[in-house]
Design a protein around this motif. Structure first.
Motif, PDB file in Angstrom:
ATOM      1  N   ASP A 212       0.855  -1.190   0.000  1.00 23.30           N
ATOM      2  CA  ASP A 212       0.000   0.000   0.000  1.00 23.30           C
ATOM      3  C   ASP A 212       0.895   1.245   0.000  1.00 23.30           C
ATOM      4  O   ASP A 212       0.737   2.122   0.837  1.00 23.30           O
ATOM      5  CB  ASP A 212      -0.926  -0.027   1.227  1.00 23.30           C
ATOM      6  CG  ASP A 212      -1.974   1.092   1.195  1.00 23.30           C
ATOM      7  OD1 ASP A 212      -2.221   1.654   0.108  1.00 23.30           O
ATOM      8  OD2 ASP A 212      -2.534   1.401   2.256  1.00 23.30           O
ATOM      9  N   HIS A 381       7.540   1.451   5.763  1.00 24.03           N
ATOM     10  CA  HIS A 381       7.514   0.031   6.084  1.00 24.03           C
ATOM     11  C   HIS A 381       8.819  -0.602   5.616  1.00 24.03           C
ATOM     12  O   HIS A 381       8.860  -1.765   5.255  1.00 24.03           O
ATOM     13  CB  HIS A 381       6.393  -0.667   5.307  1.00 24.03           C
ATOM     14  CG  HIS A 381       5.022  -0.497   5.864  1.00 24.03           C
ATOM     15  ND1 HIS A 381       4.673  -0.907   7.144  1.00 24.03           N
ATOM     16  CD2 HIS A 381       3.893   0.018   5.324  1.00 24.03           C
ATOM     17  CE1 HIS A 381       3.393  -0.662   7.339  1.00 24.03           C
ATOM     18  NE2 HIS A 381       2.892  -0.087   6.259  1.00 24.03           N
ATOM     19  N   TYR A 406       6.477  -7.533   4.310  1.00 21.78           N
ATOM     20  CA  TYR A 406       5.153  -6.912   4.370  1.00 21.78           C
ATOM     21  C   TYR A 406       4.121  -7.854   3.766  1.00 21.78           C
ATOM     22  O   TYR A 406       4.323  -8.371   2.673  1.00 21.78           O
ATOM     23  CB  TYR A 406       5.245  -5.603   3.579  1.00 21.78           C
ATOM     24  CG  TYR A 406       4.023  -4.727   3.543  1.00 21.78           C
ATOM     25  CD1 TYR A 406       3.843  -3.741   4.504  1.00 21.78           C
ATOM     26  CD2 TYR A 406       3.073  -4.863   2.539  1.00 21.78           C
ATOM     27  CE1 TYR A 406       2.726  -2.903   4.454  1.00 21.78           C
ATOM     28  CE2 TYR A 406       1.965  -4.034   2.489  1.00 21.78           C
ATOM     29  CZ  TYR A 406       1.794  -3.048   3.449  1.00 21.78           C
ATOM     30  OH  TYR A 406       0.701  -2.206   3.406  1.00 21.78           O
ATOM     31  N   GLU A 445       2.129  -7.014   9.462  1.00 20.51           N
ATOM     32  CA  GLU A 445       0.872  -7.712   9.141  1.00 20.51           C
ATOM     33  C   GLU A 445       1.092  -8.954   8.307  1.00 20.51           C
ATOM     34  O   GLU A 445       0.581  -9.060   7.184  1.00 20.51           O
ATOM     35  CB  GLU A 445      -0.080  -6.772   8.396  1.00 20.51           C
ATOM     36  CG  GLU A 445      -0.747  -5.792   9.297  1.00 20.51           C
ATOM     37  CD  GLU A 445      -1.808  -4.960   8.585  1.00 20.51           C
ATOM     38  OE1 GLU A 445      -1.972  -5.102   7.366  1.00 20.51           O
ATOM     39  OE2 GLU A 445      -2.457  -4.153   9.258  1.00 20.51           O
ATOM     40  N   ASN A 504      -1.426  -3.938  14.632  1.00 17.45           N
ATOM     41  CA  ASN A 504      -2.230  -2.937  13.932  1.00 17.45           C
ATOM     42  C   ASN A 504      -3.694  -3.266  14.171  1.00 17.45           C
ATOM     43  O   ASN A 504      -4.064  -4.444  14.148  1.00 17.45           O
ATOM     44  CB  ASN A 504      -1.983  -2.998  12.421  1.00 17.45           C
ATOM     45  CG  ASN A 504      -0.523  -2.773  12.051  1.00 17.45           C
ATOM     46  OD1 ASN A 504       0.276  -2.331  12.879  1.00 17.45           O
ATOM     47  ND2 ASN A 504      -0.171  -3.074  10.808  1.00 17.45           N
ATOM     48  N   TYR A 506      -7.855  -1.753  13.317  1.00 16.93           N
ATOM     49  CA  TYR A 506      -8.650  -0.757  12.588  1.00 16.93           C
ATOM     50  C   TYR A 506     -10.126  -0.795  12.964  1.00 16.93           C
ATOM     51  O   TYR A 506     -10.990  -0.618  12.108  1.00 16.93           O
ATOM     52  CB  TYR A 506      -8.441  -0.942  11.077  1.00 16.93           C
ATOM     53  CG  TYR A 506      -7.122  -0.332  10.615  1.00 16.93           C
ATOM     54  CD1 TYR A 506      -7.048   1.021  10.305  1.00 16.93           C
ATOM     55  CD2 TYR A 506      -5.962  -1.089  10.536  1.00 16.93           C
ATOM     56  CE1 TYR A 506      -5.843   1.600   9.913  1.00 16.93           C
ATOM     57  CE2 TYR A 506      -4.753  -0.527  10.145  1.00 16.93           C
ATOM     58  CZ  TYR A 506      -4.706   0.825   9.838  1.00 16.93           C
ATOM     59  OH  TYR A 506      -3.519   1.407   9.458  1.00 16.93           O
ATOM     60  N   TYR A 510     -11.968  -0.216   9.153  1.00 17.36           N
ATOM     61  CA  TYR A 510     -12.230  -1.428   8.360  1.00 17.36           C
ATOM     62  C   TYR A 510     -13.196  -2.354   9.097  1.00 17.36           C
ATOM     63  O   TYR A 510     -13.788  -3.246   8.495  1.00 17.36           O
ATOM     64  CB  TYR A 510     -10.930  -2.191   8.073  1.00 17.36           C
ATOM     65  CG  TYR A 510      -9.975  -1.441   7.165  1.00 17.36           C
ATOM     66  CD1 TYR A 510     -10.377  -1.020   5.901  1.00 17.36           C
ATOM     67  CD2 TYR A 510      -8.671  -1.161   7.564  1.00 17.36           C
ATOM     68  CE1 TYR A 510      -9.512  -0.339   5.068  1.00 17.36           C
ATOM     69  CE2 TYR A 510      -7.793  -0.481   6.735  1.00 17.36           C
ATOM     70  CZ  TYR A 510      -8.219  -0.075   5.489  1.00 17.36           C
ATOM     71  OH  TYR A 510      -7.366   0.605   4.668  1.00 17.36           O
ATOM     72  N   PHE A 584      -0.331   9.834   1.835  1.00 14.21           N
ATOM     73  CA  PHE A 584       0.755   9.340   0.974  1.00 14.21           C
ATOM     74  C   PHE A 584       0.170   8.665  -0.253  1.00 14.21           C
ATOM     75  O   PHE A 584      -0.956   8.168  -0.239  1.00 14.21           O
ATOM     76  CB  PHE A 584       1.671   8.382   1.754  1.00 14.21           C
ATOM     77  CG  PHE A 584       0.980   7.140   2.268  1.00 14.21           C
ATOM     78  CD1 PHE A 584       0.283   7.159   3.465  1.00 14.21           C
ATOM     79  CD2 PHE A 584       1.008   5.942   1.549  1.00 14.21           C
ATOM     80  CE1 PHE A 584      -0.372   6.016   3.945  1.00 14.21           C
ATOM     81  CE2 PHE A 584       0.366   4.798   2.015  1.00 14.21           C
ATOM     82  CZ  PHE A 584      -0.325   4.846   3.222  1.00 14.21           C
ATOM     83  N   ARG A 589      -5.484   3.129  -3.926  1.00 20.40           N
ATOM     84  CA  ARG A 589      -6.507   4.055  -3.424  1.00 20.40           C
ATOM     85  C   ARG A 589      -7.106   4.830  -4.596  1.00 20.40           C
ATOM     86  O   ARG A 589      -6.568   5.868  -5.007  1.00 20.40           O
ATOM     87  CB  ARG A 589      -5.882   4.992  -2.393  1.00 20.40           C
ATOM     88  CG  ARG A 589      -5.136   4.251  -1.298  1.00 20.40           C
ATOM     89  CD  ARG A 589      -6.075   3.422  -0.444  1.00 20.40           C
ATOM     90  NE  ARG A 589      -5.327   2.514   0.444  1.00 20.40           N
ATOM     91  CZ  ARG A 589      -5.914   1.744   1.351  1.00 20.40           C
ATOM     92  NH1 ARG A 589      -7.219   1.744   1.505  1.00 20.40           N
ATOM     93  NH2 ARG A 589      -5.196   0.940   2.103  1.00 20.40           N
ATOM     94  N   ASN A 599      -3.553   7.515  -0.130  1.00 22.65           N
ATOM     95  CA  ASN A 599      -4.095   6.995   1.120  1.00 22.65           C
ATOM     96  C   ASN A 599      -4.295   8.216   2.008  1.00 22.65           C
ATOM     97  O   ASN A 599      -3.341   8.959   2.295  1.00 22.65           O
ATOM     98  CB  ASN A 599      -3.109   6.000   1.736  1.00 22.65           C
ATOM     99  CG  ASN A 599      -3.639   5.356   3.011  1.00 22.65           C
ATOM    100  OD1 ASN A 599      -4.170   6.039   3.881  1.00 22.65           O
ATOM    101  ND2 ASN A 599      -3.473   4.050   3.134  1.00 22.65           N
ATOM    102  N   LYS A 601      -5.191   8.574   5.145  1.00 17.27           N
ATOM    103  CA  LYS A 601      -5.217   8.411   6.606  1.00 17.27           C
ATOM    104  C   LYS A 601      -4.272   9.377   7.316  1.00 17.27           C
ATOM    105  O   LYS A 601      -4.121   9.336   8.541  1.00 17.27           O
ATOM    106  CB  LYS A 601      -4.905   6.965   7.004  1.00 17.27           C
ATOM    107  CG  LYS A 601      -5.989   6.007   6.535  1.00 17.27           C
ATOM    108  CD  LYS A 601      -5.863   4.618   7.086  1.00 17.27           C
ATOM    109  CE  LYS A 601      -6.900   3.705   6.458  1.00 17.27           C
ATOM    110  NZ  LYS A 601      -6.663   3.440   5.018  1.00 17.27           N
TER     111      LYS A 601
HETATM  112  C1  GCB Z   1      -2.239  -1.443   7.180  1.00 14.79           C
HETATM  113  C2  GCB Z   1      -0.914  -1.479   6.558  1.00 14.79           C
HETATM  114  C3  GCB Z   1      -0.541  -0.135   5.959  1.00 14.79           C
HETATM  115  C4  GCB Z   1      -1.739   0.409   5.192  1.00 14.79           C
HETATM  116  C5  GCB Z   1      -2.856   0.638   6.172  1.00 14.79           C
HETATM  117  C6  GCB Z   1      -4.123   1.141   5.485  1.00 14.79           C
HETATM  118  O1  GCB Z   1      -2.570  -2.250   8.012  1.00 14.79           O
HETATM  119  O2  GCB Z   1       0.086  -1.895   7.444  1.00 14.79           O
HETATM  120  O3  GCB Z   1       0.562  -0.297   5.126  1.00 14.79           O
HETATM  121  O4  GCB Z   1      -1.413   1.579   4.505  1.00 14.79           O
HETATM  122  O5  GCB Z   1      -3.180  -0.559   6.800  1.00 14.79           O
HETATM  123  O6  GCB Z   1      -4.250   2.325   5.270  1.00 14.79           O
HETATM  124  O7  GCB Z   1      -4.966   0.327   5.173  1.00 14.79           O
END
Ligand code: GCB
Length: 643
Positions: A212, A381, A406, A445, A504, A506, A510, A584, A589, A599, A601
């Motif tokens: 990602d 990463h 990764y 992950e 990690n 979410y 998610y 980033f 995305r 992304n 976030k």
């Molecule tokens: C994760 C990954 C990261 C992603 C992030 C996301 O778990 O480690 O590399 O960018 O989620 O934004 O989904």
């Protein structure tokens, strides 16, 4: 006395060792000279101390999507063993008008080095294949008492390097430094350095095909010509040992034909001068007391000038002394418990939209982290450039440093393991004297399986063998209890071998919505410190709505407001690195008008503007940094008005 028993004595062994080493050096030197392939060893550390010529700047490039400069129309490699003079695009000039030469670096376009090609030329934005780089340079005649090396900070992903038409070697792995010795191969004028850089993603690579983040290609970090004496200082480490005695242990590794020398380590501000003899393999070990020293910490990032010398060679360094260890569920920095107020970052300058390559880029990213109230950053990463850790040393930021193991890589492939181990070795070797780095992270992950756990356990053992002084972790995953989705379980055999349990999570992005955070109960059955290596959600900076509308700043702020108290329910919680400081680029995305290849976030948008969630986290960290009151106040997270 038999011959065998004479060599059983230490002196005899050393003597044989020295003899073998001289012979070996001679053989390697002869091989290297006649094949034209330089041995690629561990790089000389502290490149800045040795640079004689920067090779940064404008390089001519040939974009070669079919790799025609590398393989012929039968797919045979031009630089195969049988043709040691190397590839096709090697800067040949037609010797007569009838000579067929179908390329010309001189009139080819240019790209800046260091830099990724994607952000320098619109046509290369999505490009994933080969670019040939060429740089000409002159160098004043070098003394016979010195050796020269071409040093690359990194090239993503694979680099084949040629000097004056002959191959020096290949490096694999996009984020770590490598060097080739070029002693005796340089001309006074008109040297031609050609590098084939290929950034194709490979299934068996590290990382593998799916990530990602943007697959920026090119000579993404500094390139330089280095010089050192024939017998030189290759590597060194100075480590403060835990405990009240404040003893520093370390070593210096010499390299060259005459390694059994006296090595001197001096720290003038502390009146330290230590002299010790290197053994025949060139390794000098030492130990001394650090009387009266101020220890390095985020509050007082004190660095000392350290001088390391050995007949003819001299290296200057700035080193901070601190200890890092765990005790039960605590992380102890200089013997005292610390809470890691962190943020994750990619090595990307969002304002420019490309790799962050310069000291100024590092200062901007780390400065934003400081503004947020951080004492800690996760460099995700993959290994970031050397400036990041050096500037973090200066600014007082602790670091989690990571290799790009990764998601789902080829756990069963020995070549993939060797590649991962090599990248880890190059990272640790480069940064082993940085006080800022406290954690080496093995992976992110990765799905639990016997092959994956065996791979990562071996990698952990390797990291410990190279550096017993830092903590080891990996960003693991959390699973919901099949009987009750609100019970979140962190159980991973890898956690048995790491010092810190990190994962990690979410919830609210998610998994469910932010309000679900209140229902979560944790099962983390380890008596070890816990770090949350990621949490977060996307928001387009400037997009507003109610707290239940995805991609608005309000949604993201609400997610932070609800997540922080949820995480504080984990008794072993000792820190966190939310995902992520800045928006980033990522090809995953694709949502139009919201993501557009980013992304989202980040707590900071692509234009540098802070989003609402930035201030939520900033307020939380301000409270965490304040001396803790006797009776802990319940966490209340309000929205701080933007200044
Ligand atoms: C994760 C990954 C990261 C992603 C992030 C996301 O778990 O480690 O590399 O960018 O989620 O934004 O989904």
């Amino acid at each position: 006395m038999t011959l065998r028993s004479s060599f059983d004595s230490r002196a005899g062994r050393d003597c044989l060792h020295a003899l073998m080493k001289h012979l070996l050096f001679g053989v390697i030197f002869a091989l290297v000279s006649c094949t034209g392939l330089a041995a690629m060893e561990a790089p000389l550390m502290n490149v800045a101390a040795r640079q004689v010529l920067s090779l940064n700047g404008r390089w001519n490039v040939i974009v070669d999507p079919y790799d025609n400069g590398f393989v012929n129309y039968r797919l045979d490699r031009y630089d195969a063993e049988t043709q040691p003079t190397g590839g096709y695009f090697l800067d040949r000039k037609p010797s007569s008008p009838s000579d067929l030469v179908e390329y010309d670096f001189e009139h080819s376009p240019v790209l800046n080095v260091p830099g990724d090609w994607n952000s320098q030329d619109e046509k290369l934005f999505y490009y994933e294949s080969t670019v040939w780089y060429r740089r000409k340079f002159d160098v004043s005649p070098r003394s016979a008492a010195t050796r020269q090396f071409i040093s690359f900070g990194a090239a993503n992903y694979e680099a084949d390097v040629y000097l004056n038409g002959r191959k020096l070697g290949r490096h694999t792995g996009g984020f770590t430094p490598f060097q080739f010795e070029v002693t005796g191969k340089l001309h006074a004028t008109g040297n031609s350095l050609v590098v084939r850089v290929n950034n194709q993603r490979r299934a068996d690579g590290v990382p593998t095909v799916n990530t990602d983040w943007w697959n920026y290609g090119g000579l993404t970090r500094d390139v330089a010509l280095l010089e050192a004496p024939v017998t030189c200082i290759r590597d060194y480490a100075l480590r403060l040992q835990p405990g009240p005695e404040r003893r520093v242990r370390g070593y210096v590794q010499l390299d060259g034909p005459d390694s059994a020398r006296i090595v001197k380590v001096e720290i003038p501000a502390l009146q330290v001068t230590v002299e010790t003899a290197a053994n025949p393999s060139g390794r000098a070990e030492f130990e001394f007391a650090l009387n009266g020293a101020e220890l390095w910490s985020p509050e007082h990032p004190r660095l000392y000038d350290v001088a390391i010398s050995s007949a003819g060679d001299h290296i200057a360094e700035k080193i901070g002394f601190r200890t890092i260890e765990t005790k039960g569920t605590d992380i102890l920095l200089n013997g005292k418990p610390v809470f890691l107020r962190g943020i994750s970052l990619h090595e990307e300058n969002p304002l420019r939209g490309g790799r962050a390559t310069t000291p100024e880029d590092a200062r901007q990213l780390l400065g934003w982290a400081r503004e947020l109230g951080c004492n800690y950053v996760r460099l995700a990463h993959y290994p970031h450039n050397e400036y990041m850790a050096r500037i973090a040393d200066e600014l007082g930021l602790l670091i989690w440093a990571e290799v790009p193991v990764y998601w789902t890589i080829h756990w069963d492939d020995p070549g993939t393991y060797t590649n991962a181990e090599n990248q880890l070795t190059e990272l640790i070797t480069r940064d082993r004297n940085r006080a800022s780095i406290i954690i080496w992270s093995m992976a992110n992950e990765t799905p639990i399986s016997p092959a994956r756990t065996a791979f990562l356990t071996k990698l952990v053992a390797h990291a410990r063998s190279l550096d017993p002084s830092r903590l080891i972790s990996a960003a693991m995953e959390v699973h919901a209890d099949p009987a009750d989705a609100n019970i979140k379980i962190v159980e991973d055999p890898l956690a048995e071998v790491t010092d810190v349990v990190s994962f990690n999570q979410y919830v609210g992005w998610y998994v469910g919505l932010p309000d679900d955070c209140a229902k979560v109960r944790w099962v983390v059955p380890y008596k070890k410190p816990v770090l949350i290596s990621e949490f977060g959600g996307d928001a387009l900076q400037g997009l507003h709505g109610d707290r239940l509308t995805r991609f608005t700043e309000e949604f993201q702020a609400d997610l932070y407001r609800k997540t922080l108290p949820m995480l504080e329910k984990i008794p072993q919680l000792r820190g966190m690195t939310p995902w992520i400081l800045c928006d980033f680029r990522s090809p995953r995305r694709v949502l139009p008008a919201i993501q557009d290849g980013w992304n989202r976030k980040g707590l900071i948008g692509e234009n540098g503007t802070r989003k609402q969630a930035f201030y939520i986290l900033q307020e939380f960290y301000a409270r965490k940094a304040a001396p803790s009151p006797r009776v802990a106040k319940p966490v209340e997270l309000g929205l701080v008005p933007r200044p």
